[in-house]
Design a protein around this motif. Structure first.
Motif, short mmCIF file in Angstrom:
data_model
loop_
_atom_site.label_atom_id
_atom_site.label_comp_id
_atom_site.label_asym_id
_atom_site.label_seq_id
_atom_site.Cartn_x
_atom_site.Cartn_y
_atom_site.Cartn_z
N SER A 81 -45.17 95.08 -66.83
CA SER A 81 -44.02 95.06 -67.74
C SER A 81 -42.90 95.94 -67.20
CB SER A 81 -44.45 95.54 -69.12
OG SER A 81 -43.34 95.63 -69.98
N GLY A 82 -43.25 97.08 -66.63
CA GLY A 82 -42.25 97.94 -66.01
C GLY A 82 -41.58 97.29 -64.82
N ALA A 100 -39.13 94.89 -66.13
CA ALA A 100 -37.95 95.58 -66.67
C ALA A 100 -36.99 95.99 -65.56
CB ALA A 100 -38.39 96.80 -67.47
N TRP A 101 -37.53 96.50 -64.44
CA TRP A 101 -36.67 96.96 -63.36
C TRP A 101 -36.09 95.82 -62.54
CZ3 TRP A 101 -34.60 101.56 -62.14
CH2 TRP A 101 -35.09 102.68 -62.81
N SER A 132 -35.67 92.46 -63.45
CA SER A 132 -34.95 91.40 -64.14
C SER A 132 -33.47 91.77 -64.27
CB SER A 132 -35.57 91.14 -65.50
OG SER A 132 -35.49 92.30 -66.30
N VAL A 148 -33.34 98.27 -65.99
CA VAL A 148 -34.12 98.91 -67.04
C VAL A 148 -33.24 99.28 -68.24
CG1 VAL A 148 -33.96 101.30 -66.27
CG2 VAL A 148 -36.05 100.50 -67.33
N GLU A 149 -31.96 99.34 -68.06
CA GLU A 149 -31.04 99.71 -69.14
C GLU A 149 -30.52 98.49 -69.90
OE1 GLU A 149 -30.32 102.82 -70.00
OE2 GLU A 149 -31.57 103.61 -68.38
N LYS A 206 -33.87 92.87 -74.57
CA LYS A 206 -34.69 92.99 -73.37
C LYS A 206 -35.75 94.07 -73.54
CE LYS A 206 -34.66 93.83 -68.50
NZ LYS A 206 -33.97 94.28 -67.35
N THR A 207 -35.39 95.14 -74.19
CA THR A 207 -36.35 96.21 -74.43
C THR A 207 -37.51 95.71 -75.29
OG1 THR A 207 -34.55 97.82 -74.32
CG2 THR A 207 -36.61 98.55 -75.32
N ASN A 238 -39.74 93.38 -73.20
CA ASN A 238 -40.62 94.13 -72.29
C ASN A 238 -41.78 94.77 -73.05
OD1 ASN A 238 -39.19 93.59 -69.95
ND2 ASN A 238 -37.81 95.28 -70.30
#
Length: 105
Positions: free
Chosen positions: A37-38, A41-42, A44, A48-49, A54-55, A58
């Motif tokens: 998942s991390g 997140a990084w 895509s 990550v922000e 999106k949060t 994830n």
């Protein structure tokens, strides 16, 4: 059928290692799901922000990955193989996650 060219009998899956496999899937499967998942997140779009959607995505991505690992962990021949393969997958996933965080962070 014995002889020089005889094929050995295939080893069947057994249910006697279910507890070790379940523990491996629960513990190492969760770690693997978090790492994957991390990575998503990084890597895509938006990094990550990303925005709030999106949060949430994830966060909810962890559950199906973890459930998938818990389902497929019983295909290992024994619990030792499950622990070793999932441990190696965790090391690889967290290593890649750490490398990506260093490069992109």
């Amino acid at each position: 059928m014995s002889g020089k060219g005889a094929m050995p009998a295939a080893r069947r899956l057994e249910s006697r290692h279910w507890f070790g496999k379940s523990c491996a899937g629960a513990l190492l499967g969760f770690g693997l799901a978090v790492a994957l998942s991390g990575l998503f997140a990084w890597l895509s779009p938006g990094g990550v922000e990303g925005n709030g959607g999106k949060t949430q995505f994830n966060m909810w991505l962890i559950s199906p990955i973890w459930a998938g690992v818990l389902c497929f962990v019983f295909l290992f021949r024994d619990s030792l193989r499950a622990w070793l393969w999932l441990g190696a997958a965790n090391l690889a996933a967290f290593g890649l996650l750490g490398a990506i965080r260093l490069v992109m962070g």
